[in-house]
Design an enzyme around this catalytic site. Structure first.
Site, PDB file in Angstrom:
ATOM      1  N   ASP A 102     -10.427  -4.364  18.468  1.00 16.86           N
ATOM      2  CA  ASP A 102      -9.409  -5.068  19.242  1.00 16.86           C
ATOM      3  C   ASP A 102      -9.427  -4.612  20.711  1.00 16.86           C
ATOM      4  O   ASP A 102      -9.553  -3.413  20.995  1.00 16.86           O
ATOM      5  CB  ASP A 102      -8.047  -4.738  18.604  1.00 16.86           C
ATOM      6  CG  ASP A 102      -6.918  -5.583  19.159  1.00 16.86           C
ATOM      7  OD1 ASP A 102      -6.981  -6.810  19.028  1.00 16.86           O
ATOM      8  OD2 ASP A 102      -5.972  -5.004  19.729  1.00 16.86           O
ATOM      9  N   ASP A 145      -5.370 -15.997  17.728  1.00 13.98           N
ATOM     10  CA  ASP A 145      -4.649 -15.935  19.004  1.00 13.98           C
ATOM     11  C   ASP A 145      -4.577 -17.282  19.709  1.00 13.98           C
ATOM     12  O   ASP A 145      -3.905 -17.384  20.751  1.00 13.98           O
ATOM     13  CB  ASP A 145      -5.335 -14.947  19.956  1.00 13.98           C
ATOM     14  CG  ASP A 145      -5.173 -13.496  19.516  1.00 13.98           C
ATOM     15  OD1 ASP A 145      -4.180 -13.193  18.834  1.00 13.98           O
ATOM     16  OD2 ASP A 145      -6.041 -12.682  19.861  1.00 13.98           O
TER      17      ASP A 145
HETATM   18  O1  TEU Z   1      -5.766  -9.868  21.538  1.00 17.66           O
HETATM   19  C1  TEU Z   1      -5.991  -9.578  22.888  1.00 17.66           C
HETATM   20  C2  TEU Z   1      -5.302 -10.613  23.686  1.00 17.66           C
HETATM   21  O2  TEU Z   1      -4.193 -10.475  24.072  1.00 17.66           O
HETATM   22  C3  TEU Z   1      -5.992 -11.894  23.903  1.00 17.66           C
HETATM   23  O3  TEU Z   1      -5.278 -12.858  23.232  1.00 17.66           O
HETATM   24  C4  TEU Z   1      -6.095 -12.158  25.377  1.00 17.66           C
HETATM   25  O4  TEU Z   1      -5.015 -11.655  26.042  1.00 17.66           O
HETATM   26  C5  TEU Z   1      -6.089 -13.602  25.705  1.00 17.66           C
HETATM   27  O5  TEU Z   1      -7.002 -14.262  24.940  1.00 17.66           O
HETATM   28  C6  TEU Z   1      -6.305 -13.815  27.193  1.00 17.66           C
HETATM   29  O6  TEU Z   1      -7.602 -13.576  27.577  1.00 17.66           O
HETATM   30  C7  TEU Z   1      -5.780  -8.867  20.583  1.00 17.66           C
HETATM   31  C8  TEU Z   1      -5.425  -9.447  19.243  1.00 17.66           C
HETATM   32  O7  TEU Z   1      -6.397 -10.415  18.877  1.00 17.66           O
HETATM   33  C9  TEU Z   1      -4.040  -9.993  19.278  1.00 17.66           C
HETATM   34  O8  TEU Z   1      -3.677 -10.615  18.074  1.00 17.66           O
HETATM   35  C10 TEU Z   1      -3.110  -8.822  19.560  1.00 17.66           C
HETATM   36  O9  TEU Z   1      -1.796  -9.289  19.687  1.00 17.66           O
HETATM   37  C11 TEU Z   1      -3.514  -8.088  20.825  1.00 17.66           C
HETATM   38  O10 TEU Z   1      -4.903  -7.807  20.859  1.00 17.66           O
HETATM   39  C12 TEU Z   1      -2.818  -6.756  20.904  1.00 17.66           C
HETATM   40  O11 TEU Z   1      -3.350  -5.878  19.969  1.00 17.66           O
END
Ligand code: TEU
Ligand code: CA
Length: 544
Positions: A211, A343
């Site tokens: 992550d 996400d």
């Molecule tokens: O996601 C990282 C994250 O925030 C991405 O969604 C990014 O900010 C976005 O695509 C913009 O570029 C990870 C996990 O996949 C997410 O579910 C978590 O909430 C986050 O980290 C925090 O651990």
């Protein structure tokens, strides 16, 4: 019972088709409305096993660790356990064994950037300035004028700093305030986190999705982020760049350290969640001295680019994205593709402005599985699940950084057309989507998207040029993305994606045989050198 042999060799992941599964939403086995590990075991045959299974080689489970669930498991309070909602360690051990028995490798989701604020390390850390765990997190005083330590923003909105009353200092959190960032410049943190990897690798886990890989090491002085030159008041652009806390050069050293731990366990691997330009992503595979970084780094450009959701389905974008990725990945490395995840809005919903999202999703299945590199399927894509509208009263996701949060793409897997969708005996944690979108309805229908996924995965197995061959973009009609996959001594294949809603002409360097088309009524059999490709159709043609 040897239902399906696992891919062999330490580099199995180079040939694997991966499947991302959101444990809360796959299958509930104990009637609490929440998916769990026993539920996953019960449904493994869908992924790989007897009869008509999808045939994937590996699964990635979104986080399964103990957690207060402020961010649905991405706030870990114990890296060495299993959340009681999902089961216990014995069930996890059985899941690992059941996956392996079927030839499925299993990845956990490792969250190194931050812990939960309820992790014992953080409870210690915040208890006093002199606590031995104080420096495991990032604490700073306010600036002399009383303002925040720097100008960093949390990804989920608001400042990245929260003041803790007990000790009068601020701690850094790149996400929710319940997710304090670990201090990866402290060797004790590095050792402790490396040990969490070893713990799971010894238990039989095959690797990790990592992550927020790019944020774990920050600018040593936590320097302010510079103003984004593309920002103006009212624009959708972020006001500040992320150069001090995302893809900061020192992060690549930490990546090599993680790789060294994985190398203690031959056959294990990691795929990083990374954001940035193709070149920044390429650096995660290793340094000048070789592929000593992550085995894989996600390319999300078919999901979002520069923070904007990707909704275009046009040949021009495909050419650009694929060529950029091909040009950037280091020699010997493979791109890693995903069209959806937990996400972002689901593929169909992103491409449904004219009601033809399902046709594009069928073409996307062909594209994903025919590109050079390693494909990740997001659970439910194989049956054509779309975003589910969530009534306000049932919203769960605390991170509303893009409305209406991430719940619509996290709804329960739909196994059948019954009121419970075969998911749970009670009201599920998130509502179901339309009943007709389900595995049972698609399972024996050769025209279904599920059958298409199965055939495309089967073709990768059958034709080595599709699984391992090089990729060359071919000249074609502007609306048709065309590329060739070839491998010495093997028949080559041409893949054509017509992104127009009308018929287009396609021409081949030599006639071939249609192996697969995304249109149920698409042409089969031999093709001439010139032929028509239907609206939104994707085709795979084999030569020789
Ligand atoms: O996601 C990282 C994250 O925030 C991405 O969604 C990014 O900010 C976005 O695509 C913009 O570029 C990870 C996990 O996949 C997410 O579910 C978590 O909430 C986050 O980290 C925090 O651990
Ligand atoms: Ca359950």
């Amino acid at each position: 019972m040897n239902v399906a042999l696992a891919l062999e060799g330490n580099d199995w992941w180079r040939r694997a088709v991966f499947y991302q599964l959101y444990p809360r939403s796959f299958q509930d086995s104990n009637a609490d409305g929440i998916g769990d590990l026993q539920g996953i075991i019960d449904r493994l045959d869908h992924l790989r096993g007897r009869g008509d299974s999808l045939g994937v080689d590996a699964v990635w489970l979104s986080p399964t660790f103990p957690s207060p669930m402020k961010d649905f498991g991405y706030d870990v309070s114990d890296y060495l356990g299993v959340h009681p909602d999902f089961g216990d360690m014995a069930t996890m051990d059985r899941l690992i064994a059941e996956c392996h028995r079927r030839g499925i490798r299993i990845l956990l989701d490792w969250v190194p950037n931050h812990t939960s604020d309820q992790h014992p390390w953080f409870l210690d850390s915040r208890s006093s300035r002199s606590n031995p765990h104080r420096d495991w997190y990032i604490w700073r005083d306010a600036r002399p004028d009383g303002s925040l330590p720097n100008n960093w923003r949390a990804v989920f909105g608001g400042p990245a700093w929260t003041r803790d009353e007990a000790t009068g200092q601020y701690y850094l959190h790149s996400f929710l305030e319940e997710q304090p960032d670990l201090n990866w410049r402290n060797p004790a943190v590095v050792d402790a986190m490396h040990d969490t990897l070893r713990f799971w690798l010894r238990r039989g886990i095959d690797g990790f999705r990592i992550d927020v890989m790019g944020m774990i090491v920050k600018h040593p002085d936590l320097a302010d982020n510079p103003l984004n030159p593309h920002w103006s008041p009212g624009s959708a652009e972020p006001k500040f760049l992320w150069s001090s806390n995302r893809n900061y050069p020192d992060v690549y050293e930490a990546v090599r350290g993680i790789r060294a731990v994985l190398d203690e366990f031959p056959g294990s691997m990691a795929v990083g969640e990374v954001f940035g330009t193709p070149d920044e992503i390429a650096r995660y595979y290793g340094s000048r001295s070789g592929l000593d970084g992550l085995h894989l780094a996600f390319n999300f450009q078919f999901i979002h680019e520069h923070g904007h959701v990707f909704t275009a389905w046009d040949a021009e974008s495909m050419r650009r994205i694929v060529q950029n990725a091909e040009a950037a990945v280091p020699p010997g490395a493979l791109p890693c593709w995903a069209f959806g995840n937990h996400d972002r809005s689901r593929f169909i919903s992103r491409h449904d402005h004219d009601g033809r999202g399902h046709e594009r999703a069928r073409a996307a299945a062909v594209l994903l599985l025919m590109l050079r590199g390693v494909p990740f399927i997001y659970y439910g894509e194989e049956i054509g699940m779309a975003d589910v509208g969530i009534p306000d009263s049932r919203l769960q996701d605390p991170a509303r950084f893009h409305t209406p949060g991430r719940d619509p793409e996290r709804t329960p897997m739909q196994w059948d057309g019954s009121p419970s969708r075969g998911f749970s005996a009670v009201e599920p944690w998130l509502p179901y989507g339309p009943a007709d979108v389900n595995v049972a309805a698609r399972q024996h229908d050769p025209a279904s998207i599920l059958a298409l996924y199965r055939r495309a995965i089967g073709l990768r197995r059958e034709f080595r040029s599709l699984e391992q061959g090089s990729l060359r973009v071919l000249p074609s009609h502007p609306d048709v993305f065309a590329f060739e996959r070839s491998l010495a001594g093997e028949p080559s294949a041409t893949v054509l994606i017509n992104t127009a809603t009308g018929v287009r002409r396609a021409s081949l360097h030599s006639p071939g045989r249609v192996l697969l088309t995304s249109r149920a009524a698409g042409a089969a059999g031999q093709t001439g050198q010139d032929f028509e490709i239907g609206p939104l159709e994707a085709m795979v043609i084999i030569h020789g």
